[in-house]
Design a protein around this motif. Structure first.
Motif, short mmCIF file in Angstrom:
data_model
loop_
_atom_site.label_atom_id
_atom_site.label_comp_id
_atom_site.label_asym_id
_atom_site.label_seq_id
_atom_site.Cartn_x
_atom_site.Cartn_y
_atom_site.Cartn_z
N HIS A 65 9.73 16.70 21.41
CA HIS A 65 10.98 16.65 20.64
C HIS A 65 11.49 15.22 20.49
O HIS A 65 11.35 14.39 21.39
CB HIS A 65 12.07 17.47 21.33
N LEU A 66 12.11 14.97 19.34
CA LEU A 66 12.94 13.78 19.15
C LEU A 66 14.40 14.21 19.33
O LEU A 66 14.85 15.17 18.71
CB LEU A 66 12.76 13.21 17.74
N VAL A 67 15.12 13.50 20.19
CA VAL A 67 16.53 13.81 20.43
C VAL A 67 17.36 13.03 19.42
O VAL A 67 17.25 11.80 19.34
CB VAL A 67 16.93 13.44 21.86
N THR A 68 18.19 13.73 18.66
CA THR A 68 18.96 13.06 17.61
C THR A 68 20.46 13.05 17.86
O THR A 68 21.18 12.31 17.22
CB THR A 68 18.69 13.71 16.24
N ASP A 69 20.96 13.90 18.79
CA ASP A 69 22.38 13.87 19.12
C ASP A 69 22.60 14.52 20.48
O ASP A 69 21.75 15.26 20.97
CB ASP A 69 23.20 14.60 18.05
N LEU A 77 20.67 17.86 20.50
CA LEU A 77 20.18 18.31 19.20
C LEU A 77 18.84 17.64 19.00
O LEU A 77 18.72 16.42 19.14
CB LEU A 77 21.17 17.91 18.10
N THR A 78 17.79 18.42 18.67
CA THR A 78 16.45 17.84 18.63
C THR A 78 15.67 18.29 17.39
O THR A 78 16.00 19.29 16.76
CB THR A 78 15.62 18.22 19.87
N THR A 79 14.63 17.51 17.09
CA THR A 79 13.63 17.86 16.09
C THR A 79 12.30 17.98 16.80
O THR A 79 11.87 17.05 17.49
CB THR A 79 13.53 16.79 15.00
N SER A 80 11.63 19.10 16.66
CA SER A 80 10.31 19.28 17.25
C SER A 80 9.26 18.61 16.38
O SER A 80 9.22 18.82 15.17
CB SER A 80 9.99 20.78 17.40
N VAL A 81 8.40 17.79 16.99
CA VAL A 81 7.38 17.07 16.23
C VAL A 81 5.96 17.42 16.68
O VAL A 81 4.99 16.90 16.14
CB VAL A 81 7.59 15.54 16.30
N GLY A 82 5.83 18.28 17.69
CA GLY A 82 4.52 18.71 18.13
C GLY A 82 3.94 17.87 19.26
O GLY A 82 4.49 16.83 19.64
N GLY A 114 8.14 22.69 5.37
CA GLY A 114 8.17 21.29 4.96
C GLY A 114 8.96 20.42 5.93
O GLY A 114 9.52 20.88 6.93
N TRP A 115 9.02 19.15 5.62
CA TRP A 115 9.62 18.13 6.46
C TRP A 115 11.09 18.43 6.73
O TRP A 115 11.86 18.72 5.82
CB TRP A 115 9.45 16.79 5.76
N ALA A 116 11.50 18.35 7.99
CA ALA A 116 12.90 18.59 8.34
C ALA A 116 13.30 17.67 9.49
O ALA A 116 12.46 17.22 10.27
CB ALA A 116 13.12 20.04 8.73
N LYS A 117 14.58 17.41 9.61
CA LYS A 117 15.10 16.54 10.66
C LYS A 117 16.49 17.00 11.06
O LYS A 117 17.37 17.15 10.22
CB LYS A 117 15.16 15.11 10.17
N SER A 118 16.67 17.28 12.36
CA SER A 118 18.02 17.56 12.84
C SER A 118 18.79 16.25 12.85
O SER A 118 18.21 15.18 13.04
CB SER A 118 17.97 18.18 14.23
N GLY A 119 20.07 16.32 12.62
CA GLY A 119 20.86 15.10 12.47
C GLY A 119 21.98 14.99 13.46
O GLY A 119 21.77 14.67 14.63
N LYS A 120 23.21 15.31 13.04
CA LYS A 120 24.40 15.09 13.85
C LYS A 120 25.22 16.37 13.97
O LYS A 120 25.39 17.12 13.01
CB LYS A 120 25.25 13.99 13.25
N LEU A 121 25.77 16.59 15.17
CA LEU A 121 26.68 17.70 15.40
C LEU A 121 28.08 17.34 14.90
O LEU A 121 28.50 16.18 14.98
CB LEU A 121 26.75 18.01 16.89
N SER A 122 28.79 18.33 14.40
CA SER A 122 30.18 18.11 14.03
C SER A 122 31.01 17.87 15.29
O SER A 122 30.60 18.25 16.39
CB SER A 122 30.72 19.33 13.27
N PRO A 123 32.18 17.25 15.18
CA PRO A 123 32.99 16.95 16.37
C PRO A 123 33.31 18.17 17.22
O PRO A 123 33.39 18.06 18.45
CB PRO A 123 34.25 16.33 15.77
#
Length: 582
Positions: A427-431, A440-445, A473-482
């Protein structure tokens, strides 16, 4: 238009039918340069005529469906048109083979849930006649996929010698390398393939790849199909299916190239596939330059928007007034991320004079002092990070050429300690959530080649909390709302909102033109609005160097669903990258 292109293609096929490999046939280098420099239709028709039979045959083998293969064929040559200026002519055939496989795999996604077909379709005319090899369609697809995953210098050797059955002397001449070097590359490619295929429970038979895959293989290209492919090069509107295939493949190619070569080019991570690295928009300021101090009135409770443009990191009011630049001496501006409390700013540097790896530096946002420094031991391709909610720690994602999965570190600001974290290797941790309990993460394998698709909430101990979405297709988790109830993410470059209570439902932002590309998004501190940066053309997936002068980027503030957009900054010929709202 159609008649003219079809005539040119047909004439080229007739003209070269009797020339074979004669020197009278223009070389790929000349054809690529003619097309890249002047968009020469004859040159592109020649490329389609020369390599199209291999591309179409590959598409048919991977998809097992003639209609999907036709879409993949057209997308493959559209990718070539977009990348003609940067393709190595010596490796063009291997490169096109890889593109054909990727386009075919993308086209299979249009079949919806259930994925790949398990039976070979009878309408594919060029299937190998031998039936005693014992390899089914799924295994054939996997073989193609693994060959396409090889590094380009190995893949082109395999395509020429193992698939096209070109003799080694001729192949070495075409690649401009000694025959012994070619033999070494083939041996290395076979070792890699054998290992990867064993991991997927497939063995290469004694007859070799050509026997399994039915090569050498060509497919007669209908003139109408070739014409359609050539028309797409200059088309204002590309059919949706082909556009989706092309965009998906370009994103994958871009991501893989970035992961491998980011450090070599001294750039910050384009598209921010973690939360730190964003666009590569600047170089390192010269020694002796001073950082501009930001007045205290512009920090803290006043809440300002911070954004990256050119080689500057700037703060401005929410209405776009009172802009103040923050120059970052010795740091890559495109990687700068302010802390949640608005007091600190983290950025990285890659000093080529140092023998060590990348260094992460912490400094005060008001320009009055510097803080901790953390040097990572790795040679890094991808490097991104996010702040803890209390602004006392950073969570780092690291990827490097040849590295499987993701390597993580935790940096403690007070103790200045950097510790490896043996969690979330895929996983890439994005928030980091406001309560500090989950990421919040994106799984990349797990493999060397990342495929960012699935998005998750993951507990800080590495266990899964909630699967948010796994779109095609390509996806990326980003930012959580406050308030932690929503997140803004990207799907194939389009920003979308996901409500945590309704996972797997992606709602695209309103008022985003199809011809544009959103770079980065940020929530307002109250969660009612968003800020985003947008480019007038899709520069990641299709920009030519000459297009940089025409590109326009804007910083936009809108309601949380994208309605009522207001442009507060714009720039022509320059990229506006990262954006934050503190």
């Amino acid at each position: 238009m159609r008649n003219r292109l079809e005539t040119r293609f047909s004439e080229w096929v007739r003209r070269t039918a009797f020339l074979g490999s004669s020197s009278q046939v223009p070389e790929d280098r000349w054809l690529l340069s003619q097309f890249a420099q002047s968009r020469n239709d004859d040159a592109f028709a020649a490329l389609v005529g020369r390599h199209g039979p291999m591309v179409l045959a590959t598409c048919r083998r991977v998809t097992g469906d003639s209609h999907l293969a036709d879409d993949a064929f057209q997308a493959a040559f559209l990718v070539l048109a977009r990348r003609a200026a940067i393709v190595d002519p010596k490796g063009l055939r291997g490169w096109l083979y890889g593109v054909a496989v990727r386009c075919s795999l993308e086209s299979l996604k249009s079949m919806g849930p259930g994925g790949f077909r398990m039976a070979y379709m009878p309408q594919v005319p060029d299937r190998a006649e031998s039936t005693d090899v014992g390899v089914d369609f799924e295994e054939i697809r996997i073989l193609h996929e693994e060959i396409a995953r090889l590094p380009e210098y190995l893949r082109v050797a395999v395509v020429l010698c193992e698939l096209d059955l070109t003799n080694r002397k001729e192949a070495a001449f075409r690649l401009d390398i000694p025959e012994g070097t070619l033999s070494s590359r083939l041996a290395k490619a076979r070792r890699i393939l054998a290992q990867r295929l064993r991991e997927r429970l497939i063995a290469i038979p004694a007859g070799g790849l050509a026997l399994v895959l039915g090569y050498p293989a060509t497919a007669m290209i209908p003139a109408t199909l070739a014409t359609s492919a050539m028309q797409l090069v200059s088309a204002v509107a590309v059919p949706t299916t082909i556009s989706q295939i092309t965009k998906g493949v370009l994103y994958i190619m871009f991501w893989q190239k970035w992961k491998a070569y980011a450090l070599a080019f001294g750039m910050a991570a384009v598209l921010g596939l973690g939360t730190a690295c964003g666009l590569a928009l600047s170089g390192t300021p010269q020694d002796g330059e001073k950082s501009a101090a930001v007045p205290k009135s512009q920090l803290g409770a006043d809440r300002h928007i911070a954004y990256v443009h050119g080689d500057a990191f700037s703060l401005l009011n929410q209405d776009g007034t009172d802009e103040t630049a923050v120059e970052l001496t010795g740091l890559w501006v495109g990687s700068a991320v302010p802390s949640p409390d608005g007091k600190w700013l983290a950025a990285w540097t890659a000093d080529e004079k140092r023998k060590g790896g990348t260094e992460l530096r912490i400094r005060q946002l008001d320009g009055k002092g510097t803080g901790a420094r953390f040097e990572l031991p790795d040679k890094i391709g991808h490097f991104s990070f996010c702040w803890s909610p209390k602004s006392d720690q950073l969570f780092l994602n690291v990827g490097a050429p040849g590295m499987k999965g993701v390597r993580h570190y935790r940096a403690d600001i007070a103790s200045q300690r950097l510790e490896p974290v043996e969690l979330l290797k895929t996983h890439l941790v994005t928030d980091w959530s406001a309560d500090g309990k989950y990421f919040l993460t994106t799984s990349v394998g797990e493999g060397e080649f990342w495929h960012p698709r699935a998005m998750y909430q993951m507990n800080v101990d590495g266990s899964e909390r909630l699967a948010l979405a796994e779109p095609e297709g390509w996806a990326k988790s980003g930012k959580l709302s406050p308030d932690g109830k929503s997140l803004i993410c990207f799907h194939k470059g389009t920003p979308c909102i996901i409500e945590i209570e309704k996972p797997k439902v992606l709602v695209p932002l309103k008022n985003i033109p199809q011809t544009a590309e959103v770079v980065e998004c940020a929530w307002s501190p109250d969660g009612r609005r968003i800020a985003y940066t947008i480019a007038s053309i899709p520069f990641i997936t299709g920009i030519e160097k000459s297009d940089l002068k025409k590109i326009e980027t804007r910083l936009v503030v809108a309601d949380r669903d994208g309605s009522n957009p207001q442009t507060i900054r714009s720039a022509k010929g320059q990229l506006i990258g990262r954006v934050f709202w503190r």
